[in-house]
Scaffold this active site. Structure first.
Site, PDB file in Angstrom:
ATOM      1  N   ARG A   1       0.827  -1.209   0.000  1.00 17.29           N
ATOM      2  CA  ARG A   1       0.000   0.000   0.000  1.00 17.29           C
ATOM      3  C   ARG A   1       0.858   1.254   0.000  1.00 17.29           C
ATOM      4  O   ARG A   1       0.569   2.230  -0.718  1.00 17.29           O
ATOM      5  CB  ARG A   1      -0.929  -0.010   1.226  1.00 17.29           C
ATOM      6  CG  ARG A   1      -1.934   1.132   1.231  1.00 17.29           C
ATOM      7  CD  ARG A   1      -3.016   0.876   2.261  1.00 17.29           C
ATOM      8  NE  ARG A   1      -4.009   1.952   2.232  1.00 17.29           N
ATOM      9  CZ  ARG A   1      -4.283   2.754   3.257  1.00 17.29           C
ATOM     10  NH1 ARG A   1      -3.642   2.604   4.407  1.00 17.29           N
ATOM     11  NH2 ARG A   1      -5.189   3.692   3.153  1.00 17.29           N
TER      12      ARG A   1
ATOM     13  N   HIS B   1       0.716   4.041  -2.925  1.00 11.69           N
ATOM     14  CA  HIS B   1       0.424   5.445  -2.638  1.00 11.69           C
ATOM     15  C   HIS B   1       1.592   6.348  -3.012  1.00 11.69           C
ATOM     16  O   HIS B   1       1.385   7.492  -3.430  1.00 11.69           O
ATOM     17  CB  HIS B   1       0.077   5.621  -1.157  1.00 11.69           C
ATOM     18  CG  HIS B   1      -1.311   5.195  -0.810  1.00 11.69           C
ATOM     19  ND1 HIS B   1      -2.074   5.820   0.152  1.00 11.69           N
ATOM     20  CD2 HIS B   1      -2.096   4.195  -1.301  1.00 11.69           C
ATOM     21  CE1 HIS B   1      -3.263   5.234   0.238  1.00 11.69           C
ATOM     22  NE2 HIS B   1      -3.293   4.234  -0.635  1.00 11.69           N
TER      23      HIS B   1
ATOM     24  N   ASN C   1      -3.255   9.062   3.309  1.00 14.20           N
ATOM     25  CA  ASN C   1      -2.151   8.310   3.909  1.00 14.20           C
ATOM     26  C   ASN C   1      -2.240   8.190   5.425  1.00 14.20           C
ATOM     27  O   ASN C   1      -1.311   7.668   6.057  1.00 14.20           O
ATOM     28  CB  ASN C   1      -0.821   8.977   3.534  1.00 14.20           C
ATOM     29  CG  ASN C   1      -0.537   8.882   2.051  1.00 14.20           C
ATOM     30  OD1 ASN C   1      -0.826   7.882   1.414  1.00 14.20           O
ATOM     31  ND2 ASN C   1       0.009   9.955   1.491  1.00 14.20           N
TER      32      ASN C   1
ATOM     33  N   HIS D   1      -5.758  -6.509  -2.551  1.00 12.41           N
ATOM     34  CA  HIS D   1      -6.702  -6.550  -1.438  1.00 12.41           C
ATOM     35  C   HIS D   1      -7.089  -7.978  -1.072  1.00 12.41           C
ATOM     36  O   HIS D   1      -8.002  -8.190  -0.267  1.00 12.41           O
ATOM     37  CB  HIS D   1      -7.953  -5.734  -1.773  1.00 12.41           C
ATOM     38  CG  HIS D   1      -7.700  -4.269  -1.824  1.00 12.41           C
ATOM     39  ND1 HIS D   1      -8.563  -3.357  -2.411  1.00 12.41           N
ATOM     40  CD2 HIS D   1      -6.655  -3.521  -1.365  1.00 12.41           C
ATOM     41  CE1 HIS D   1      -8.069  -2.133  -2.309  1.00 12.41           C
ATOM     42  NE2 HIS D   1      -6.913  -2.214  -1.677  1.00 12.41           N
TER      43      HIS D   1
END
Length: 318
Positions: free
Chosen positions: A60, A64, A92, A189
């Site tokens: 993740r 990001h 974040n 995910h």
């Protein structure tokens, strides 16, 4: 050779050299430090022994980071003079795993100071952790350099968990990624957790969501009582800690946790539906596509050659 011809030759060589420098390579550290991958693997494997969720956290952070001005480790920078950190921007606030990246950086600096970028650490650690969680390996491309700036305002480019499919697709297109990349990368995910506030709008009993399994809805409502926005829920209710294709099977059964994930299957007429079905029916197909999409994402807005720097500490510029 005339002067004009010489100038043209010099310019051609410069262009060729610049193009070569702009390319990543899986063997970038082969001569300078051939055991980089094994060092990274040793640190993240220990971290995973302590925290089964570390793979989801690091992937993740990598994702990001790449969506804001490219994969340049800008997300890792703390607040400092002239640095407005991206860490406290809304997308974040729940990111984690930074201490593990710091541990990897320390281990690498101890054996090869100033050689391996923090951006490359994120890419390598993501691949290694996917494999440790049961996924398939891919050839990680290396040679990135770290940025000397952060872009907190630019975090609006990061897809949010409540956005509609059109917005999410546009954000991927803006990064040079297509709908196959969108669906494949959503497959991350298959591991990890999400806080209740990232999908609470789907739990309103007065306005039932037609794209959520009723039994699954009841479970989520129990896990997310009023006043508990940070309670954690498995993104993949079937095999929450195993990197596999069950995420897509969940979507077929209306058991996707996040709206953005379920929309990939439940949006009538979208080409993402067929891609979800393809990945649900063939795990190898998903694994291959995921690796290819991670490589594509890792190539967004590269800093290479003399651009940026190799940070000594991932949290601050040199």
């Amino acid at each position: 050779m005339g002067e004009s011809a010489t100038i043209r030759l010099v310019l051609l060589i410069a262009l060729m050299f610049g193009a070569a420098c702009a390319q990543l390579s899986p063997t970038f550290y082969a001569t300078s430090r051939p055991n980089v991958t094994s060092i990274v693997r040793g640190v993240v494997q220990q971290a995973r022994n302590k925290d089964i969720r570390i793979g989801a956290k690091i992937i993740r952070v990598h994702f990001h980071d790449c969506f804001v001005d490219g994969c340049d480790a800008s997300l890792l920078l703390d607040y400092a003079d002239r640095i407005v950190s991206e860490k406290n921007a809304r997308p974040n606030l729940s990111t984690d795993g930074y201490a593990v990246i710091d541990d990897v950086k320390t281990a690498l600096e101890n054996v090869c100071p100033g050689v391996v970028s923090c951006a490359d650490i994120l890419a390598l650690a993501s691949e290694i952790l996917v494999v440790l969680d049961g996924g398939q390996s891919w050839q990680v491309q290396l040679g990135r350099r770290d940025s000397r700036t952060a872009n907190s305002a630019g975090t609006t480019a990061i897809p949010g968990p409540t956005e509609n499919l059109a917005n999410i697709t546009r954000k991927f297109t803006d990064q040079g990624l297509d709908t196959t990349d969108l669906v494949a990368l959503s497959g991350a995910h298959t591991i990890g957790r999400a806080q209740c506030d990232s999908f609470s709008q789907r739990l309103d009993a007065t306005n039932p969501n037609p794209n959520i399994d009723p039994t699954f809805l009841q479970t989520l409502q129990q896990n997310c009582p009023s006043g508990s926005p940070t309670n954690l829920n498995d993104l993949d209710v079937k095999t929450p800690d195993e990197f596999d294709n069950s995420h897509f099977i969940n979507l077929q059964n209306n058991r996707g946790l996040l709206k953005t994930d379920q929309d990939l299957f439940s949006t009538f007429g979208s080409d993402t539906v067929a891609i979800v079905n393809r990945f649900a029916s063939c795990q190898t197909n998903f694994f291959d596509a995921f690796g290819e999409s991670m490589i594509k994402m890792g190539n967004i807005n590269l800093l290479t050659g003399s651009k940026g720097e190799i940070r000594i500490n991932c949290k601050r510029i040199n």
